[in-house]
Scaffold this motif. Structure first.
Motif, short mmCIF file in Angstrom:
data_model
loop_
_atom_site.label_atom_id
_atom_site.label_comp_id
_atom_site.label_asym_id
_atom_site.label_seq_id
_atom_site.Cartn_x
_atom_site.Cartn_y
_atom_site.Cartn_z
N ASN A 13 0.87 -1.18 0.00
CA ASN A 13 0.00 0.00 0.00
C ASN A 13 0.91 1.23 0.00
N LYS A 29 0.08 4.21 -0.33
CA LYS A 29 -0.60 5.39 0.23
C LYS A 29 -0.36 6.61 -0.68
N HIS A 62 -9.57 0.99 4.61
CA HIS A 62 -8.31 1.15 5.34
C HIS A 62 -8.56 2.05 6.56
N GLU A 120 -7.03 4.44 7.72
CA GLU A 120 -6.85 5.87 7.47
C GLU A 120 -8.10 6.46 6.81
N GLU A 165 -5.82 -5.35 10.24
CA GLU A 165 -4.76 -4.38 10.49
C GLU A 165 -5.03 -3.66 11.81
N ALA A 191 -0.71 -0.78 15.15
CA ALA A 191 0.50 -1.35 14.53
C ALA A 191 0.80 -0.72 13.18
N ILE A 192 -0.12 0.14 12.68
CA ILE A 192 0.07 0.70 11.34
C ILE A 192 1.00 1.90 11.39
N GLY A 193 2.11 1.79 10.70
CA GLY A 193 3.06 2.90 10.59
C GLY A 193 3.74 3.26 11.90
N GLY A 251 -1.80 -6.83 8.44
CA GLY A 251 -1.12 -5.57 8.13
C GLY A 251 -0.81 -4.81 9.41
N GLY A 252 0.34 -4.19 9.42
CA GLY A 252 0.76 -3.41 10.60
C GLY A 252 2.23 -3.62 10.83
N SER A 253 3.06 -2.72 10.23
CA SER A 253 4.51 -2.77 10.41
C SER A 253 5.11 -4.13 10.06
N VAL A 254 4.61 -4.73 8.97
CA VAL A 254 5.28 -5.94 8.47
C VAL A 254 6.61 -5.51 7.88
N LEU A 258 -0.61 -7.03 4.16
CA LEU A 258 -0.81 -5.72 3.53
C LEU A 258 0.28 -4.84 4.13
N VAL A 259 1.14 -4.34 3.27
CA VAL A 259 2.39 -3.73 3.71
C VAL A 259 2.42 -2.26 3.32
N GLY A 260 2.58 -1.37 4.29
CA GLY A 260 2.63 0.05 3.99
C GLY A 260 4.07 0.51 3.78
N GLY A 261 4.68 1.04 4.83
CA GLY A 261 6.01 1.65 4.74
C GLY A 261 7.04 0.80 4.01
#
Ligand code: PEP
Length: 251
Positions: A9, A11, A96, A98, A168, A172-174, A212-215, A233-236
């Motif tokens: 993701n 973003k 999501h 956010e 998620e 834990a997200i970001g 998802g969450g800081s994977v 689901l991977v953000g950063g």
């Protein structure tokens, strides 16, 4: 057995030039990957088509990060599921945290968005998860079950099988704080049990549930080895080609 899915993701990050450079790196690194894990890049709307074209025959697919609950018309700034379908994009993230937090999206609205996505042959990656205060109160399972029920339980068994769920935890997200593999597995098992109670075990066993969450590369393998965790689901970490590919290798 469910095929693992790793979705990035992005973003609201990257210019077009940066998006192209990252995609090029991913294409070259993805060719080393063995196994059948699916890879999806959920990129900002302006880059959907160019990313899809750039990926060509690569095994990486593309997803959007949202769609409108409306079909068409005077909704300035919105993008419909039909538009996303019309450019050949197969996935869309919905709900999501956010979007729930900053755009006040609730379960009812998300139920409509899920219908729009499925009605246009898109695979929704439906996000659910609790904020920190709910986890601390110990009511996280109640909240997540409610999120799933509100937005998915109007679907038929045939339709719900086309949904990907992403658990998620918002805390834990970001944040760099990952749920432990036990916490992830416990919640995934709760969701799968809830799906089984509504649709039967055969259906529940077919629905991928991503975490998802800081994977990160160093926690991916342990998380993905949990029996009910079907990928991430991977953000950063999806903004760095090597990290994303190392996470995929963990699957
Ligand atoms: C996300 O935004 O869906 C996410 C999981 O972000 P991060 O990996 O950065 O925590």
């Amino acid at each position: 057995m469910r095929t693992k899915i790793i979705a990035g993701n992005w973003k609201m990050n990257k210019t077009l030039e940066e998006a192209k450079a990252l995609t090029a790196e991913l294409i070259s690194m993805a060719s080393e990957i063995k196994g059948d894990a699916k890879m999806v890049l959920c990129v900002p709307f302006p880059y959907l088509l160019s990313t899809k074209d750039q990926l060509g025959k690569s095994r990486i697919q593309v997803g959007a990060q949202n769609c409108s609950e409306q079909d068409s018309g005077a909704y300035t700034g919105e993008v419909s599921a039909l538009m996303i379908k019309s450019i050949g994009i197969p996935y869309v993230i919905l709900g999501h945290s956010e979007r729930r937090q900053f755009f006040k999206e609730d379960g009812k609205l998300l139920a409509i968005k899920v219908d729009k996505a499925l009605g246009n042959d898109l695979t929704p990656i439906f996000c659910c998860g609790e904020p920190l205060e709910i986890r601390e109160k110990g009511t996280h399972e109640v909240l997540v079950r409610k999120q799933v029920e509100e937005s998915l339980f109007h679907l038929s068994a045939e339709s719900v099988k086309k949904v990907v769920i992403a658990y998620e935890p918002v805390w834990a997200i970001g944040t760099g704080k990952t749920a432990s593999s036990q916490q992830a597995q416990d919640m995934h098992a709760v969701i799968r049990k809830q799906l089984a109670a509504k649709y039967g075990d055969g259906v529940a066993q077919q629905i991928p549930i991503l975490y998802g969450g800081s994977v990160k590369p160093d926690n991916a393998k342990e998380l993905f080895s949990c029996p009910d965790v079907d990928g991430g689901l991977v953000g950063g970490a999806s903004l760095k080609a090597k990290d994303f590919i190392d996470i995929v290798k963990g699957a």
